[in-house]
Design a protein around this motif. Sequence first.
Motif, PDB file in Angstrom:
ATOM      1  N   LEU A  92       0.049   6.140   8.904  1.00 40.74           N
ATOM      2  CA  LEU A  92      -0.455   6.872  10.212  1.00 40.74           C
ATOM      3  C   LEU A  92       0.594   6.695  11.121  1.00 40.74           C
ATOM      4  N   ILE A  93       1.142   5.711  11.347  1.00 48.22           N
ATOM      5  CA  ILE A  93       2.066   5.458  12.551  1.00 48.22           C
ATOM      6  C   ILE A  93       3.178   6.242  12.333  1.00 48.22           C
ATOM      7  N   LYS A  94       3.697   6.298  11.073  1.00 44.74           N
ATOM      8  CA  LYS A  94       4.987   6.996  10.947  1.00 44.74           C
ATOM      9  C   LYS A  94       4.919   8.447  10.890  1.00 44.74           C
ATOM     10  N   ILE A  95       3.660   8.933  10.777  1.00 45.31           N
ATOM     11  CA  ILE A  95       3.451  10.505  11.133  1.00 45.31           C
ATOM     12  C   ILE A  95       3.457  10.828  12.409  1.00 45.31           C
ATOM     13  N   GLY A  96       3.229   9.514  13.399  1.00 47.00           N
ATOM     14  CA  GLY A  96       3.249   9.912  14.768  1.00 47.00           C
ATOM     15  C   GLY A  96       1.954   9.770  15.489  1.00 47.00           C
ATOM     16  N   MET A  97       0.836   8.932  14.665  1.00 45.16           N
ATOM     17  CA  MET A  97      -0.324   8.887  15.359  1.00 45.16           C
ATOM     18  C   MET A  97      -0.353   7.430  16.116  1.00 45.16           C
ATOM     19  N   LYS A  98      -1.229   7.469  17.156  1.00 46.69           N
ATOM     20  CA  LYS A  98      -1.433   6.097  17.948  1.00 46.69           C
ATOM     21  C   LYS A  98      -2.447   5.234  17.407  1.00 46.69           C
ATOM     22  N   PRO A  99      -1.995   4.032  16.927  1.00 47.37           N
ATOM     23  CA  PRO A  99      -3.156   3.156  16.553  1.00 47.37           C
ATOM     24  C   PRO A  99      -4.356   3.128  17.368  1.00 47.37           C
ATOM     25  N   GLY A 100      -5.437   3.030  16.812  1.00 46.96           N
ATOM     26  CA  GLY A 100      -6.853   3.051  17.743  1.00 46.96           C
ATOM     27  C   GLY A 100      -7.973   2.847  16.684  1.00 46.96           C
ATOM     28  N   PRO A 101      -9.120   2.995  17.295  1.00 44.02           N
ATOM     29  CA  PRO A 101     -10.309   3.263  16.608  1.00 44.02           C
ATOM     30  C   PRO A 101     -10.342   4.259  15.388  1.00 44.02           C
ATOM     31  N   VAL A 102      -9.631   5.270  15.707  1.00 41.01           N
ATOM     32  CA  VAL A 102      -9.706   6.572  14.819  1.00 41.01           C
ATOM     33  C   VAL A 102      -9.008   6.007  13.633  1.00 41.01           C
ATOM     34  N   PHE A 103      -8.196   5.398  13.642  1.00 36.99           N
ATOM     35  CA  PHE A 103      -7.451   4.837  12.272  1.00 36.99           C
ATOM     36  C   PHE A 103      -8.548   4.394  11.209  1.00 36.99           C
ATOM     37  N   SER A 104      -9.512   3.614  11.784  1.00 36.51           N
ATOM     38  CA  SER A 104     -10.422   3.119  10.740  1.00 36.51           C
ATOM     39  C   SER A 104     -11.355   4.184  10.238  1.00 36.51           C
ATOM     40  N   THR A 105     -11.825   5.018  11.295  1.00 36.85           N
ATOM     41  CA  THR A 105     -12.348   6.108  10.796  1.00 36.85           C
ATOM     42  C   THR A 105     -11.595   7.288   9.760  1.00 36.85           C
ATOM     43  N   ILE A 106     -10.319   7.212  10.094  1.00 36.06           N
ATOM     44  CA  ILE A 106      -9.595   7.973   9.016  1.00 36.06           C
ATOM     45  C   ILE A 106      -9.489   7.533   7.669  1.00 36.06           C
ATOM     46  N   LEU A 107      -9.348   6.078   7.600  1.00 32.61           N
ATOM     47  CA  LEU A 107      -9.202   5.377   6.335  1.00 32.61           C
ATOM     48  C   LEU A 107     -10.609   5.145   5.708  1.00 32.61           C
ATOM     49  N   HIS A 108     -11.516   5.142   6.390  1.00 33.63           N
ATOM     50  CA  HIS A 108     -13.085   5.093   5.718  1.00 33.63           C
ATOM     51  C   HIS A 108     -13.131   6.509   5.146  1.00 33.63           C
ATOM     52  N   GLN A 109     -12.725   7.550   5.776  1.00 34.48           N
ATOM     53  CA  GLN A 109     -12.855   8.924   5.414  1.00 34.48           C
ATOM     54  C   GLN A 109     -11.969   9.050   3.915  1.00 34.48           C
ATOM     55  N   LEU A 110     -10.661   8.572   3.954  1.00 39.91           N
ATOM     56  CA  LEU A 110      -9.955   8.596   2.854  1.00 39.91           C
ATOM     57  C   LEU A 110     -10.382   7.950   1.667  1.00 39.91           C
ATOM     58  N   MET A 111     -11.106   6.664   1.785  1.00 38.24           N
ATOM     59  CA  MET A 111     -11.883   5.837   0.834  1.00 38.24           C
ATOM     60  C   MET A 111     -12.816   6.861   0.314  1.00 38.24           C
ATOM     61  N   CYS A 112     -13.605   7.328   1.025  1.00 38.57           N
ATOM     62  CA  CYS A 112     -14.793   8.197   0.705  1.00 38.57           C
ATOM     63  C   CYS A 112     -14.192   9.115  -0.276  1.00 38.57           C
ATOM     64  N   LEU A 113     -13.272   9.811   0.082  1.00 41.62           N
ATOM     65  CA  LEU A 113     -12.661  10.841  -0.743  1.00 41.62           C
ATOM     66  C   LEU A 113     -11.906  10.483  -1.993  1.00 41.62           C
ATOM     67  N   GLN A 114     -11.384   9.451  -2.156  1.00 43.49           N
ATOM     68  CA  GLN A 114     -10.794   8.728  -3.147  1.00 43.49           C
ATOM     69  C   GLN A 114     -12.103   8.134  -4.012  1.00 43.49           C
ATOM     70  N   LEU A 115     -12.767   7.654  -3.630  1.00 43.86           N
ATOM     71  CA  LEU A 115     -14.105   7.149  -4.340  1.00 43.86           C
ATOM     72  C   LEU A 115     -14.640   8.358  -5.209  1.00 43.86           C
ATOM     73  N   ASP A 116     -14.903   9.567  -4.460  1.00 44.34           N
ATOM     74  CA  ASP A 116     -15.419  10.821  -5.161  1.00 44.34           C
ATOM     75  C   ASP A 116     -14.407  11.436  -5.802  1.00 44.34           C
ATOM     76  N   GLU A 117     -13.062  10.961  -5.905  1.00 41.06           N
ATOM     77  CA  GLU A 117     -12.074  11.708  -6.747  1.00 41.06           C
ATOM     78  C   GLU A 117     -11.729  12.986  -6.008  1.00 41.06           C
ATOM     79  N   HIS A 118     -11.900  13.152  -4.856  1.00 42.39           N
ATOM     80  CA  HIS A 118     -11.382  14.714  -4.250  1.00 42.39           C
ATOM     81  C   HIS A 118      -9.878  14.500  -3.888  1.00 42.39           C
ATOM     82  N   ILE A 119      -9.505  13.056  -3.772  1.00 39.46           N
ATOM     83  CA  ILE A 119      -8.002  12.703  -3.528  1.00 39.46           C
ATOM     84  C   ILE A 119      -7.728  11.988  -4.558  1.00 39.46           C
TER      85      ILE A 119
END
Length: 404
Positions: free
Chosen positions: A362-389
């Motif tokens: 996330l940092i590499k693509i220019g995002m600033k570390p913060g609470p939003v990181f955990s929101t994004i990573l949680h969403q990604l986990m959900c998408l991976q669990l459901d095999e949407h990603i």
Amino acid sequence: PSSNSEMVSRMKALLPPSTFELLEKTGLIADKYKLNVYLIGGIVRDLLLNRQNEDIDLVVEGDGVEFAKKLASELGGEIKAHDAFGTATWTTSTSIKVDVVTCRTEYYEAPGLLPIVRASNIREDLRRRDFTINTMALRINKQYFGDILDYFQGQVDIKKKKIRILHNLSFIEDPTRIFRGVRFALRFSYQFADQTNRLAKDAAPMLKHISALRLHRELELLMAEGQLVEGMKMLDQLHVWVSLFEVKPTLKTWKHLNQMINAKLTDSFYFLTILLYGSKKWKDKLTPYALTAKQSKLVQQLVQITTIDLKDNDMLSKLHTSLFSFLDETIFLYALLDEKEYLLKYLQKRKEITLFLTGNDLIKIGMKPGPVFSTILHQLMCLQLDEHIRTKEEAINWLKNQRG
Ligand code: ATP
């Protein structure tokens, strides 16, 4: 074996040569100081049973610590003395460990109190022990080397395959002997003698007085014998669980314990959880046995998880949103105890998944570390669990879209 020459050949067969020699030399030094010295405890029992055992326990009619010091000065090695108890551990220069103690009498003024101890002779020392099979001594002074002293019919009980206490108050004096007896019974396929069995049942309520740590330790020892479930069943027959916790294990209890062991979760706290969960006031009964922060958390989470609305056909992402903060162990135990197969599947998948992106990505693509990181990573986990990603590439594309 009926003669000491048979016993000596058995010692030669079962003990490492260096240990055998050490015992011979120890006997000679004992002779020199005119002390009677004996090998005692589990190793004598195991020699008679033709089993290997390398715990060298010696008792001395006389000062054990002094004798240990003499051994070290003549044969080398180091001594760690516990003068207050009249015991010393001698580690030889070849790293053999030998415990040396003074023969002593122990008697109890009242059940549960620490015993009063004084120096005595070998018979007295053997009389304070737990079961007849553990009361034999083997002399190592040269003239008597290999002679067995058997004051309490230990060899008879080995033949009869019996676990037998030495006197009627034995379990009352030390109720952990109930656990020890069960361990020996299982290890050797022995039975409790009738009277011993009755007295164990009578004394089971005394186990309320042993500490949580001690109970954990005893369960761990059963586990280490590879006999946990059998052991807990025997303890049940001895009324241990009903006396301790007012619970009656069922077929399900044994099934769940086996599942737990198969899953390699072998913390004794989990065994108690399985035993108690769902019974009346289970949380109050279990809490005193939670000795670590993690164990306390487990109890608290087990209470909490029952209040969550979970359904068999929930998407994994939905389950994850409710359960992400729960320990794997909590979910596993709850799934087991409430027989919720779908939670096991969720847990399995949650353990298998590695996120395609990390905070660094996330940092590499220019995002600033913060609470939003955990929101994004949680969403990604959900998408991976459901095999949407399903690939890293898909994850990166998804992230780009998110950022719009
Ligand atoms: P293991 O093979 O499991 O080590 P062990 O018989 O050597 O069995 P230890 O716990 O090492 O058992 O104890 C050594 C000896 O001390 C025992 O053989 C027994 O005689 C005595 N002993 C140990 N614990 C007790 C107890 N709680 N009450 C009475 N005697 C005990």
